[in-house]
Design a protein around this motif. Sequence first.
Motif, short mmCIF file in Angstrom:
data_model
loop_
_atom_site.label_atom_id
_atom_site.label_comp_id
_atom_site.label_asym_id
_atom_site.label_seq_id
_atom_site.Cartn_x
_atom_site.Cartn_y
_atom_site.Cartn_z
N ALA A 9 0.85 -1.20 0.00
CA ALA A 9 0.00 0.00 0.00
C ALA A 9 0.87 1.24 0.00
N GLY A 10 1.77 1.35 -0.96
CA GLY A 10 2.71 2.47 -1.01
C GLY A 10 2.30 3.52 -2.03
N TYR A 11 3.30 4.25 -2.53
CA TYR A 11 3.07 5.34 -3.48
C TYR A 11 2.47 4.84 -4.79
N VAL A 12 2.79 3.59 -5.14
CA VAL A 12 2.26 3.05 -6.40
C VAL A 12 0.95 2.31 -6.15
N GLY A 13 0.98 1.34 -5.21
CA GLY A 13 -0.18 0.50 -4.96
C GLY A 13 -1.41 1.29 -4.55
N VAL A 32 -3.58 -4.61 0.44
CA VAL A 32 -3.08 -5.18 1.70
C VAL A 32 -1.62 -4.80 1.92
N ASP A 33 -1.24 -4.74 3.18
CA ASP A 33 0.14 -4.40 3.51
C ASP A 33 0.47 -5.02 4.86
N ILE A 34 1.74 -5.39 5.04
CA ILE A 34 2.14 -5.94 6.34
C ILE A 34 2.29 -4.84 7.39
N PRO A 37 0.50 0.42 10.66
CA PRO A 37 0.33 1.88 10.65
C PRO A 37 -0.04 2.41 9.26
N ARG A 38 0.55 1.81 8.21
CA ARG A 38 0.22 2.25 6.85
C ARG A 38 -1.25 2.02 6.53
N ILE A 39 -1.71 0.80 6.84
CA ILE A 39 -3.10 0.46 6.55
C ILE A 39 -4.04 1.32 7.39
N VAL A 86 5.23 -4.22 -4.01
CA VAL A 86 6.07 -4.09 -2.81
C VAL A 86 7.35 -3.34 -3.18
N ASN A 87 8.08 -2.90 -2.18
CA ASN A 87 9.29 -2.12 -2.47
C ASN A 87 10.43 -3.01 -3.00
N THR A 88 11.19 -2.46 -3.93
CA THR A 88 12.35 -3.16 -4.49
C THR A 88 13.55 -2.22 -4.43
N THR A 341 10.82 12.10 0.11
CA THR A 341 12.19 12.63 0.10
C THR A 341 13.20 11.59 -0.41
N ARG A 342 12.70 10.48 -0.94
CA ARG A 342 13.65 9.44 -1.35
C ARG A 342 14.59 9.97 -2.45
N GLU A 343 15.88 9.85 -2.22
CA GLU A 343 16.93 10.31 -3.15
C GLU A 343 16.82 11.80 -3.49
P1 ADP Z 1 6.41 2.12 -4.01
O1 ADP Z 1 6.95 3.52 -4.11
O2 ADP Z 1 6.99 1.19 -5.05
O3 ADP Z 1 4.93 2.04 -3.95
P2 ADP Z 1 6.60 1.81 -1.12
O4 ADP Z 1 7.82 1.56 -0.31
O5 ADP Z 1 5.89 3.12 -1.00
O6 ADP Z 1 6.99 1.51 -2.64
O7 ADP Z 1 5.51 0.68 -0.80
C1 ADP Z 1 5.74 -0.68 -0.72
C2 ADP Z 1 4.85 -1.28 0.38
O8 ADP Z 1 4.92 -2.71 0.30
C3 ADP Z 1 5.24 -0.91 1.81
O9 ADP Z 1 4.15 -0.28 2.45
C4 ADP Z 1 5.58 -2.28 2.46
O10 ADP Z 1 5.16 -2.35 3.82
C5 ADP Z 1 4.78 -3.23 1.61
N1 ADP Z 1 5.26 -4.63 1.64
C6 ADP Z 1 6.52 -5.09 1.46
N2 ADP Z 1 6.56 -6.44 1.51
C7 ADP Z 1 5.29 -6.87 1.72
C8 ADP Z 1 4.66 -8.16 1.86
N3 ADP Z 1 5.36 -9.29 1.78
N4 ADP Z 1 3.33 -8.20 2.07
C9 ADP Z 1 2.60 -7.06 2.15
N5 ADP Z 1 3.13 -5.82 2.01
C10 ADP Z 1 4.45 -5.71 1.80
#
Ligand code: ADP
Length: 480
Positions: A9-13, A32-34, A37-39, A86-88, A341-343
């Motif tokens: 649930a990040g900037y993209v999702g 969904v997100d692990i 606090p984000r959710i 998810v983040n890479t 603020t990433r990079e």
């Molecule tokens: P992006 O900018 O690519 O959207 P973010 O770092 O903002 O990247 O978001 C990635 C999200 O993926 C984070 O909120 C992180 O908690 C979540 N995440 C990472 N691994 C898992 C996983 N195995 N299951 C659920 N959520 C995950």
Amino acid sequence: MVKICCIGAGYVGGPTMAVIAIKCPAIEVVVVDISKPRIDAWNSDTLPIYEPGLDEVVKACRGKNLFFSTDVEKHVAEADIIFVSVNTPTKTRGLGAGKAADLTYWESAARMIADVSKSDKIVVEKSTVPVKTAEAIEKILTHNSKGINYQILSNPEFLAEGTAIDDLFKPDRVLIGGRETPGGQKAIQALKAVYAHWVPEENIITTNLWSAELSKLAANAFLAQRISSVNAMSALCEATGADVSEVSYAIGKDSRIGPKFLSASVGFGGSCFQKDILNLVYICECNGLPEVANYWKQVIKINDYQKSRFVNRVVSSMFNTVSGKKVAVLGFAFKKDTGDTREAPAIDVCNGLLGDKAQVSIYDPQVTGEQIQRDLAMNKFDWDHPMHLQPTSPAALKQVSVVWDAYEATKDAHAVCILTEWEEFKKLDYQKIFDNMQKPAFVFDGRNVVDAAKLREIGFIVYSIGKPLDAWLKDMPAVA
Ligand code: ADP
Ligand code: UDX
Ligand code: UDX
């Protein structure tokens, strides 16, 4: 009813799923997100990311066909289409450290999908991944398949932060890559049907998996390359008396070049450009193409050069030292209309100024003090960075203050550095700022947002990237 689940649930999702939900009322979308606090934040009135227009879209469909949950396994099990977002990050240790993408989160997501699935799934790569990741994911899924049919698609996201909702509503194109098998083609059509709710068919491009994966890296590399090209020109403009805005305008009028992404700046930032180019460089090296790797690496080197050039300009203009001097930094986010603020180039610039013992007072309308402190203290992986842009030591962090007002930041300062192009910085009362500053008062405009002529009338010494230099600055040449 088609059910979509998005892992991450990040900037993209977050924004992508919100837009799918609002455009497809008949589809149930669960993000969904692990991270609890984000959710929780996605379910509250204060969303975890700042993005113009996002609040309205989320409010319109949350609780109807858009849900945010930490119950990852349940929603993955129920979904027909699973987006993985998810983040890479770039790997910080081991093989390929500093360049290769860290696929830990991706792999654990894939293993979890394999564990909990009881019906056929379409698994969609949304986060940017190295070419051939789909193959690895496919292996994880099919080796644990229990007879379930998985189709992997690559559907890279091209949204830019700050304009995410507009970009998602009216994408230049949607790209879907899949296997060239009947099953792969059927999966492509299923995902295409989702986007076809609002994207004209001719803008939905379908390709093989590897073309889709590589196109995302290539698009970001080409965009970043334009910025490094114009930034390289900006240095030459300063040396010759040409004006980079005039040069950009003149070359952008050539329809083969086009006008976009030609704004000289203190450097590009953001979570994608550097990471994706490093990734591309690594892939080239792994494929025995060192010349190609070096070609793309140069885009990042120029970006680092631009940031250190800016710091050197500030320091050299102020009698070669900023030690003990208050320097106001306006803008910390990597671009306007985001709190991300990433990079951000501001990180390296502030680290450079702090390294020269400046007292740095920072104001950004969307970035918190805690975030800024974290960013400045972060040990960045040294792939082959110029080493004078070191992270700031805990002791030196005491030289940093973060304030919630541009006037407060600039009060008694010797210099103002503008590092993000926030609209409000164009409208500040610069006479008032000048009156409250030490003299001579400097403005270093890293985004070319202020009216330099007006500021000079007030009495400022002004540096604008790639523009003819004030006599003062000419007399104190910066050595990069
Ligand atoms: P992006 O900018 O690519 O959207 P973010 O770092 O903002 O990247 O978001 C990635 C999200 O993926 C984070 O909120 C992180 O908690 C979540 N995440 C990472 N691994 C898992 C996983 N195995 N299951 C659920 N959520 C995950
Ligand atoms: C170029 C500029 O286009 C023109 O504006 C300038 O005034 C003079 O230089 P020219 O050299 O005549 O014109 O031809 P151009 O069409 O630009 O092609 C240059 C070379 O690039 C050719 O060998 C062409 O085959 C090659 N090229 C062009 C590619 O390999 N790929 C392309 O996508 C485009
Ligand atoms: C980028 C891509 O644009 C997007 O398609 C991809 O999906 C993710 O990466 P983003 O990083 O959100 O998006 O922002 P972008 O607008 O591309 O800006 C990146 C950086 O380049 C910013 O720091 C921006 O200030 C800088 N920039 C951009 C310039 O310095 N000059 C320009 O002309 C344009």
